[in-house]
Design a protein around this motif. Structure first.
Motif, PDB file in Angstrom:
ATOM      1  N   GLN A   1      35.937   7.617  80.618  1.00 12.88           N
ATOM      2  CA  GLN A   1      35.209   7.741  79.354  1.00 12.88           C
ATOM      3  C   GLN A   1      34.908   6.395  78.707  1.00 12.88           C
ATOM      4  OE1 GLN A   1      37.810  11.519  78.274  1.00 12.88           O
ATOM      5  NE2 GLN A   1      36.980  10.586  76.442  1.00 12.88           N
TER       6      GLN A   1
ATOM      7  N   ASP B   1      36.456  17.956  67.431  1.00 11.61           N
ATOM      8  CA  ASP B   1      35.374  17.962  68.412  1.00 11.61           C
ATOM      9  C   ASP B   1      34.755  16.576  68.492  1.00 11.61           C
ATOM     10  OD1 ASP B   1      35.867  20.612  68.700  1.00 11.61           O
ATOM     11  OD2 ASP B   1      33.982  21.309  67.854  1.00 11.61           O
ATOM     12  N   PHE B   2      34.313  16.211  69.683  1.00 11.44           N
ATOM     13  CA  PHE B   2      33.746  14.884  69.870  1.00 11.44           C
ATOM     14  C   PHE B   2      32.757  14.927  71.016  1.00 11.44           C
ATOM     15  CE2 PHE B   2      33.799  10.982  72.432  1.00 11.44           C
ATOM     16  CZ  PHE B   2      33.236  10.120  71.514  1.00 11.44           C
ATOM     17  N   SER B   3      31.689  14.135  70.900  1.00 15.41           N
ATOM     18  CA  SER B   3      30.841  13.954  72.079  1.00 15.41           C
ATOM     19  C   SER B   3      30.238  12.568  72.089  1.00 15.41           C
ATOM     20  CB  SER B   3      29.727  15.003  72.137  1.00 15.41           C
ATOM     21  OG  SER B   3      28.709  14.700  71.217  1.00 15.41           O
ATOM     22  N   GLN B   4      30.088  12.027  73.284  1.00 14.35           N
ATOM     23  CA  GLN B   4      29.345  10.779  73.472  1.00 14.35           C
ATOM     24  C   GLN B   4      28.261  11.070  74.497  1.00 14.35           C
ATOM     25  OE1 GLN B   4      32.659   8.255  74.666  1.00 14.35           O
ATOM     26  NE2 GLN B   4      32.170   8.439  76.836  1.00 14.35           N
TER      27      GLN B   4
ATOM     28  N   ASN C   1      23.806  -0.683  75.808  1.00 16.34           N
ATOM     29  CA  ASN C   1      23.730   0.757  76.002  1.00 16.34           C
ATOM     30  C   ASN C   1      23.270   1.456  74.729  1.00 16.34           C
ATOM     31  OD1 ASN C   1      24.913   1.243  78.778  1.00 16.34           O
ATOM     32  ND2 ASN C   1      26.436  -0.115  77.846  1.00 16.34           N
TER      33      ASN C   1
ATOM     34  N   TYR D   1      24.909   9.244  76.373  1.00 17.19           N
ATOM     35  CA  TYR D   1      24.135   8.019  76.607  1.00 17.19           C
ATOM     36  C   TYR D   1      22.709   8.339  77.005  1.00 17.19           C
ATOM     37  CZ  TYR D   1      28.382   5.178  76.573  1.00 17.19           C
ATOM     38  OH  TYR D   1      29.530   4.531  76.192  1.00 17.19           O
TER      39      TYR D   1
ATOM     40  N   ASN E   1      45.833  25.503  71.893  1.00 17.30           N
ATOM     41  CA  ASN E   1      44.439  25.275  71.549  1.00 17.30           C
ATOM     42  C   ASN E   1      43.516  25.711  72.670  1.00 17.30           C
ATOM     43  OD1 ASN E   1      44.525  23.748  68.910  1.00 17.30           O
ATOM     44  ND2 ASN E   1      46.012  22.627  70.141  1.00 17.30           N
TER      45      ASN E   1
ATOM     46  N   GLN F   1      33.689   3.946  80.223  1.00 19.60           N
ATOM     47  CA  GLN F   1      32.598   3.301  80.934  1.00 19.60           C
ATOM     48  C   GLN F   1      31.260   3.681  80.314  1.00 19.60           C
ATOM     49  OE1 GLN F   1      33.433   1.226  83.701  1.00 19.60           O
ATOM     50  NE2 GLN F   1      35.368   1.597  82.630  1.00 19.60           N
ATOM     51  N   PRO F   2      30.399   2.672  80.064  1.00 21.47           N
ATOM     52  CA  PRO F   2      29.080   3.005  79.521  1.00 21.47           C
ATOM     53  C   PRO F   2      28.346   3.957  80.461  1.00 21.47           C
ATOM     54  CG  PRO F   2      29.355   0.613  79.757  1.00 21.47           C
ATOM     55  CD  PRO F   2      30.574   1.250  80.311  1.00 21.47           C
ATOM     56  N   GLY F   3      27.631   4.901  79.896  1.00 19.81           N
ATOM     57  CA  GLY F   3      26.864   5.828  80.711  1.00 19.81           C
ATOM     58  C   GLY F   3      27.627   7.086  81.079  1.00 19.81           C
ATOM     59  N   VAL F   4      28.908   7.151  80.726  1.00 23.41           N
ATOM     60  CA  VAL F   4      29.675   8.367  81.001  1.00 23.41           C
ATOM     61  C   VAL F   4      29.625   9.262  79.749  1.00 23.41           C
ATOM     62  CG1 VAL F   4      31.941   9.351  81.535  1.00 23.41           C
ATOM     63  CG2 VAL F   4      31.175   7.253  82.679  1.00 23.41           C
ATOM     64  N   ASP F   5      28.924  10.376  79.880  1.00 22.54           N
ATOM     65  CA  ASP F   5      28.835  11.329  78.772  1.00 22.54           C
ATOM     66  C   ASP F   5      30.083  12.200  78.759  1.00 22.54           C
ATOM     67  OD1 ASP F   5      26.378  10.295  78.283  1.00 22.54           O
ATOM     68  OD2 ASP F   5      25.244  12.077  78.828  1.00 22.54           O
ATOM     69  N   PHE F   6      30.507  12.562  77.569  1.00 24.75           N
ATOM     70  CA  PHE F   6      31.720  13.366  77.449  1.00 24.75           C
ATOM     71  C   PHE F   6      31.634  14.208  76.191  1.00 24.75           C
ATOM     72  CE2 PHE F   6      35.851  13.806  75.320  1.00 24.75           C
ATOM     73  CZ  PHE F   6      36.478  14.631  76.243  1.00 24.75           C
ATOM     74  N   SER F   7      32.191  15.411  76.242  1.00 24.12           N
ATOM     75  CA  SER F   7      32.368  16.164  75.002  1.00 24.12           C
ATOM     76  C   SER F   7      33.616  17.016  75.055  1.00 24.12           C
ATOM     77  CB  SER F   7      31.152  17.038  74.709  1.00 24.12           C
ATOM     78  OG  SER F   7      31.152  18.166  75.532  1.00 24.12           O
ATOM     79  N   GLN F   8      34.257  17.152  73.910  1.00 29.06           N
ATOM     80  CA  GLN F   8      35.353  18.103  73.757  1.00 29.06           C
ATOM     81  C   GLN F   8      35.001  18.988  72.580  1.00 29.06           C
ATOM     82  OE1 GLN F   8      38.559  15.222  73.260  1.00 29.06           O
ATOM     83  NE2 GLN F   8      38.583  15.471  71.038  1.00 29.06           N
ATOM     84  N   SER F   9      35.150  20.295  72.788  1.00 25.66           N
ATOM     85  CA  SER F   9      34.730  21.246  71.771  1.00 25.66           C
ATOM     86  C   SER F   9      35.785  22.347  71.666  1.00 25.66           C
ATOM     87  CB  SER F   9      33.373  21.812  72.187  1.00 25.66           C
ATOM     88  OG  SER F   9      32.993  22.848  71.341  1.00 25.66           O
ATOM     89  N   TYR F  10      36.426  22.424  70.496  1.00 21.65           N
ATOM     90  CA  TYR F  10      37.504  23.388  70.287  1.00 21.65           C
ATOM     91  C   TYR F  10      36.974  24.674  69.680  1.00 21.65           C
ATOM     92  CZ  TYR F  10      41.061  19.808  71.160  1.00 21.65           C
ATOM     93  OH  TYR F  10      41.847  18.858  71.752  1.00 21.65           O
TER      94      TYR F  10
END
Lengths: 432, 432
Positions: free
Chosen positions: A169, B175-178, B273, B180, A273, A171-180
Motif C-alpha cells: 500500500q 473506512d479509507f480508500s486511495q 503521482n 491513483y 468487525n 507503493q505509488p499506484g497501488v489502489d486500496f480501500s477498506q470499507s466497514y
C-alpha cells in the motif's frame, strides 16, 4: 525456488502445500503460536461452511477426505420465525447438495499438519512481520527481532489486516480501500441438550429479524456455534445480563431457551468487525523482492455468502494454474493472477448483497416462492438453468462467469415469458 | 487548551493561526527542516492557484494582503493549439475575476512566519511522527527518537500520506480508500526571455493534447512553472534527451522553443503521482487522545480544479466555525466537522472530471461555444445564473451547494427552453 509465505492460516497452509508439490522450498511465517499446542483463539470465530470450491482445492491435493472427515453437511437453511415456526429451504434443486460446517480452528490444525508433512515446507510460529526492506524481512518474535535472508518471493496470506499488504500500500499506484459495515458480530453458543443437538444438525439455522440476524452452525460435539449480527450501537445497548436475556427472550425465544450461558457469552465475547478490503494490483516487484497477495489479504469479504475461505482456497488453485502457465516464473505468475480480480470483485459484491437477503428476505413469502420457482426451473431444465446460489456453492464456475450466466438465464426466462404471453394473445385472437 | 497539529505545510500553518487566535496553545510538528533555512524542495511542485475560498480564509486572519502580495492574477485560460494559435477564455463573465498563481514554497514560508508570529504557537521542525500510543506521540528526529507529553488533541494536517491518518486507519470502522490515476506529472520550467515573460503572464496556459496536457503558471521572477501530465509509461518511454526534444517539438512546439533546459529538467525531475484519498470518519477518540484530520490528510484530491489548497484553507474556516458552535469542545467540534464530507466529496469528483475537460475538451469548438453561452447567461442574469467554475473559484458557496445550484439552473434552462418551444408552437398554430 525459495518462496516465503506470510500467514499460516487456512490459505497460507494450503498455498504452502500447493507450492511444495511444485518442488519449491516454502518458508511459512505465522504471527501466532502453534494453535495445535496453544489452543485456538475462542469467542470470535464464525464457523466456516466449506463448499465445492474449497473441497475442489483440497481434493486436488488429496486432502479432502481427511480434512473434511468431521465436517457436518448442511443441505439447506432452517428459518426460525419469532413464533417458533421452522421452515426448511434446501440449497439445491435435488435437496442433496450440502455446504459443510467446520470450525476454523479444526480446519487450520489439519491444514498445518498437511503443510508440515510436505517435503520442503518449514513453519516458524511466533513471527510477526514488521518490515520488508531491500529483500529482507524483519519479524518480532518472543525472542526479540529476527531477520530473514534475501527473499526473492513473498506471498502474503496474512488475512484482512495483512502486514504484507501494508508494504504494498505504500507503493505509488497501488489502489486500496477498506470499507466497514455498521454491523458487528458476536459469537454465542448453544450447548448439547440431553446429550443431543438442540436443533436439527442438518441445516444452517437462521433467525432473520430485519435489522438483526442470528445464525447457528452445528459442531461434531453436538453444540452449535451461533453468530449474532447487529449494528455496533445495538450491541452496546445491552449492557446488563437482564437486558441481554430480555432481548433474546423477545426476539429469539427458541434460541434463548437453548442458551443457558447466553448472558455470560454475551459479556465475555468481543464484537467483531465486518470489512470489505480491495487492493489493486495485488503484486509488485520492490527492489529484489516480488510481493504478492492471496486470500483475505488480497480481498477480504464479508461472510454472508459463506465464501471467504472457499474463495481463498480457490485462489491457491488459480495461482497454481498461473505457475503452470508461466513455467513457475513467480513475477509472471503473480502478474497473470491479477486476472482473478474479476472474480473476487463479484463475490465481494454478492457477499454484501446476501446480507440483506439473509437478514430480511429469507423470511418473506415472495422470497420463498421465488426460491421454489427457481428450484422447479432447475429440475425441469437440468444443466440449463441453475440458481446463483448453486453455481456459487456447488460448482467451480468462476464467480464472474456465474454472474454472466445468471444474466443470460434472466434474459432467457424473460424472453420465454414474453413468448408465452404472445402465444396466449394469439390464441385469444384466433378464438374470437 | 493544548492542541497538537502535525504538519507545518500550508494547511497546518493556517490552522495553527486560527487555533491560536482562539487562545489555544498550539504545538506544530513538521517532518522536514525549516524551509526558510533549508530552501524548498524543488522540481516536484505544481504551482498553486489561490482563489476566493483560499483568499477568504486568509482574509479572516488579515493575512490576505501580505501573503498574496506577490501572487500573479490569472483572469483566464490561454489555450495553445499545436499550430501555435492562442485562444483566451476568461474565467468569469465580466472577465475581471482571477485565480492567483503563487509557488507552494513561497506561500508556505509566509504562512510559517504568520504562525510563528501568533502568541502560543511553537513549531518543531525535523520531527517525523512515528506513533501515537496512549496519548503520547513519538517522533524520529535528527537527534534520535523523541516523545511528547500526554496529548489530548492531535490534528493531522500532514498531507496525502498522513502519518496521523495511518493511525486512524488501524481503527475498526474507519473506512479509507486511495485511488491513483494512471497519469503522473513532471515539473518543467520556462525561463524569462530577454528579461520578460515568454508568454502572457495574465493567464493560466494550457496545452490540451487529448492523451496528455501541459499547463504553465507565471512566477514573479518572470519564469513559468510548467507541469506535464501524462500516463506513467509514456514518461518512461522518453529515455534520451533526443527523444524528449523530438516529442516536445512535435506536440508542444511553442513551449519547446521557450524551454532551453527542457531535456535536463526532464531527466532530473521525478514523476509525481496523482491520487485521490478518502477517509471516513476523519476523527476518533483513541484512549486519552482525540485525533482529527484536515486538508489533504483528510481528502487528498487531484489538482485539476485548482482547489486542493483552497479546499484545505476552507477546512480551517469550517473547523473554526465548528469550534464556535461547540464552545471549543474539540471532540464535539471534530464530530461536527464531519459534515464537511459532503463538500469535499463533491470537489474530489469535480477535480477528477475536470481533468478530462482540461486535457481534451477545452480545445474543442463545442466546449468554447458552451462557455460563451454560459457567460452570456451570467451577464444577462447576474446573480441568478452562474457557471460552476465561477461558483467554485470565485465564491465561498459550499461545494455541495454549488452542485445543487448547478442542477437547479440546468432544470431552469431546460424548462425555459421548453417554454420557448411551446410559445413558438403556439405562435405557429395561431398563424395558421
Amino acid at each position: 525456488m525459495e518462496v516465503t509465505v506470510v500467514g499460516a492460516g487456512l490459505v497460507g497452509c494450503l498455498l504452502a502445500c500447493y507450492l511444495a508439490r511444485r518442488g519449491h522450498e516454502v518458508t511459512l511465517y505465522e504471527r501466532r503460536a502453534d494453535p495445535r499446542e496453544a489452543g485456538a483463539e475462542r469467542g470470535r470465530s464464525i464457523n466456516l461452511a466449506i463448499s465445492e470450491r474449497g473441497i475442489d482445492a483440497l481434493r486436488r491435493l488429496g486432502l479432502d477426505g481427511e480434512v473434511l472427515a468431521e465436517a457436518l453437511p448442511m443441505p439447506g437453511r432452517m428459518m426460525h420465525a419469532i413464533d417458533g415456526t421452522l421452515s426448511f429451504q434446501p440449497y439445491s434443486a435435488d435437496g442433496r447438495r450440502a455446504i459443510n460446517s467446520i470450525s476454523r480452528g479444526e480446519l487450520n490444525r489439519k491444514l498445518l499438519d498437511a503443510a508440515e508433512a510436505m517435503p520442503g515446507v518449514r513453519v516458524h510460529f511466533g513471527h510477526r512481520l514488521t518490515g520488508i526492506d531491500d529483500g529482507v524481512l524483519t519479524f518480532d518474535t518472543p525472542q526479540g527481532p529476527v531477520t530473514s535472508g534475501k527473499t526473492p518471493v513473498v506471498i502474503g496470506a496474512d488475512g484482512a489486516y495483512s502486514a504484507v499488504r501494508a508494504k504494498l500500500q505504500t507503493q505509488p499506484g497501488v489502489d486500496f480501500s477498506q470499507s466497514y459495515l455498521d454491523y458487528g458480530y458476536k459469537e454465542l453458543s448453544v450447548p448439547a441438550r440431553y446429550g443431543d443437538f438442540a436443533f436439527d444438525p442438518g441445516a444452517l439455522h437462521i433467525w432473520p429479524r430485519g435489522r438483526s440476524m442470528m445464525i447457528a452452525l452445528p459442531n461434531p460435539d453436538r453444540t452449535f456455534t451461533c453468530t449474532l449480527f447487529w449494528p455496533h450501537e445495538a450491541f452496546d445497548a445491552l449492557d446488563t445480563p437482564e437486558k441481554v436475556r430480555r432481548h433474546f427472550a423477545e426476539h429469539y425465544p427458541d434460541a434463548a431457551e437453548a442458551m443457558p450461558g447466553l448472558a455470560d457469552d454475551y459479556a465475555a465475547n468481543p464484537v467483531g468487525n465486518l470489512v470489505t478490503m480491495r487492493c489493486s494490483p495485488w503484486h509488485r516487484t520492490i527492489g529484489p523482492t516480488t510481493i504478492g497477495l492471496v486470500g483475505d489479504a488480497a480481498h477480504a469479504i464479508v461472510p454472508f455468502y459463506g465464501q471467504g475461505a472457499n474463495c481463498g482456497f480457490e485462489d491457491c488453485v488459480e495461482l497454481d494454474r498461473c505457475l503452470d502457465e508461466t513455467g513457475d516464473d513467480f513475477p509472471a505468475a503473480l502478474a497473470l493472477f491479477e486476472r482473478r480480480t474479476a472474480d473476487t470483485e463479484v463475490i465481494a459484491r454478492l457477499a454484501l448483497d446476501n446480507f440483506v437477503e439473509m437478514r430480511d428476505k429469507v423470511g418473506s413469502r415472495t422470497f420463498l416462492a421465488g426460491k421454489r420457482v427457481e428450484h422447479a426451473l432447475e429440475r425441469v431444465l437440468p444443466g440449463r438453468y441453475a440458481s446463483r446460489y448453486e453455481l456459487v456453492s456447488f460448482s467451480t464456475t468462476p464467480y464472474s462467469e456465474v454472474e454472466r450466466r445468471i444474466a443470460r438465464q434472466r434474459r432467457w426466462v424473460a424472453g420465454a415469458g414474453l413468448g408465452v404471453a404472445a402465444l396466449v394473445a394469439l390464441a385469444l385472437r384466433r378464438g374470437k
